[in-house]
Write an enzyme that holds these catalytic residues in place. Structure first.
Site, PDB file in Angstrom:
ATOM      1  N   CYS A 123      42.875  43.811  43.868  1.00 50.82           N
ATOM      2  CA  CYS A 123      44.024  43.118  43.269  1.00 50.82           C
ATOM      3  C   CYS A 123      43.835  42.991  41.761  1.00 50.82           C
ATOM      4  CB  CYS A 123      44.178  41.739  43.911  1.00 50.82           C
ATOM      5  SG  CYS A 123      45.738  40.922  43.487  1.00 50.82           S
ATOM      6  N   CYS A 124      42.650  42.594  41.327  1.00 45.75           N
ATOM      7  CA  CYS A 124      42.376  42.488  39.896  1.00 45.75           C
ATOM      8  C   CYS A 124      42.508  43.837  39.208  1.00 45.75           C
ATOM      9  CB  CYS A 124      40.980  41.924  39.652  1.00 45.75           C
ATOM     10  SG  CYS A 124      40.815  40.146  39.907  1.00 45.75           S
ATOM     11  N   CYS A 206      44.554  33.747  37.525  1.00 44.76           N
ATOM     12  CA  CYS A 206      45.767  33.725  38.331  1.00 44.76           C
ATOM     13  C   CYS A 206      45.767  32.493  39.232  1.00 44.76           C
ATOM     14  CB  CYS A 206      45.853  34.990  39.174  1.00 44.76           C
ATOM     15  SG  CYS A 206      46.141  36.491  38.221  1.00 44.76           S
ATOM     16  N   CYS A 209      43.915  32.318  42.689  1.00 43.57           N
ATOM     17  CA  CYS A 209      42.455  32.501  42.672  1.00 43.57           C
ATOM     18  C   CYS A 209      41.753  31.542  41.716  1.00 43.57           C
ATOM     19  CB  CYS A 209      42.117  33.939  42.292  1.00 43.57           C
ATOM     20  SG  CYS A 209      42.818  35.181  43.407  1.00 43.57           S
ATOM     21  N   CYS A 232      36.873  39.687  36.579  1.00 46.20           N
ATOM     22  CA  CYS A 232      38.030  40.416  37.091  1.00 46.20           C
ATOM     23  C   CYS A 232      37.829  41.921  36.972  1.00 46.20           C
ATOM     24  CB  CYS A 232      39.294  39.993  36.349  1.00 46.20           C
ATOM     25  SG  CYS A 232      39.345  40.475  34.596  1.00 46.20           S
TER      26      CYS A 232
END
Length: 236
Positions: A123-124, A206, A209, A232
């Site tokens: 996702c990062c 984010c 998280c 990240c």
């Protein structure tokens, strides 16, 4: 006119890094910023997560109008987006909103919901690392606000270094600052700060998280809590 445009047009960027890293180690922050601005001119930008505007304030004093890249992941706190908008209104900089190739809805349709919980590294990469990499392609160098005291992986970084992954120069003017240095600079200069800092979020990423941190805990312990993750990927 910059150094790169005058007497040494074929100068190897890695040679610049090697000499500057040695010459500027321990140099005052503004000296580092002046060197980078004189060397790279309009081919240098600044990246910001909008946790605070300390580096933006510093760099804009030397190079007003500099491009400030903000990666809008689609998962940010409203306070972070508000800080971005306030920075654009207050400081003499050009804020550029960088977005991933897919919206959150498109990513979820392709890869399933809550990828940040199932595979935070992916996702990062999709929502931070890859879009920033694309945005940086037009530059030769970038200013980063990383500090050695933040994570173990940052302790051996240099004030000027070769970003091998992106093939460009990375400049870290506040690398040796402590949290006390940062707090004092912000207070002394009335620097904009993300209001989440006052709600026990010392390190802000984010929203899904990032968690608040109890007094005395590691400031970054609220990032990816319980996932065994501390970066990240942008600065690795």
């Amino acid at each position: 006119m910059t150094l790169l445009e005058t007497d040494r047009p074929t100068l190897d960027l890695e040679d610049i890094v090697a000499s500057a890293a040695a010459a500027l180690e321990g140099a005052p922050t503004l000296e580092v910023i002046r060197w980078a601005s004189a060397t790279f001119g309009d081919r240098i930008c600044l990246t910001s997560s909008m946790s605070d505007a300390a580096l933006i304030h510093l760099v804009s004093k030397v190079k007003p109008g500099i491009d400030v890249l903000f990666v809008d992941t689609g998962y940010h706190f409203a306070e972070t987006i508000g800080t971005r908008d306030a920075v654009e209104a207050v400081y003499p900089v050009n804020v550029i909103n960088v977005t991933p190739s897919r919206t959150v809805a498109e990513q979820e349709a392709a890869l399933g919901p809550r990828l940040f919980g199932r595979n935070p590294d992916l996702c990062c990469h999709l929502r931070k690392v890859e879009p920033l990499g694309r945005a940086l392609e037009g530059y030769m160098a970038w200013f980063s606000g990383i500090r050695r005291d933040e994570t173990a992986s940052r302790r051996d970084r240099r004030v000027v270094e070769w970003d091998r992954k992106r093939g460009m120069v990375k400049v870290n003017p506040i690398l040796d600052w402590s949290q006390e240095d940062m707090d004092n600079y912000i207070e002394d200069n009335g620097v904009l700060v993300n209001p989440l800092h006052y709600d026990d979020y010392p390190s802000i990423g984010c929203a899904p998280c990032t968690s608040p941190v109890a007094p005395g805990e590691d400031p970054r312990s609220g990032r990816w809590a319980g996932m065994g993750k501390t970066e990240c990927g942008i600065h690795l």
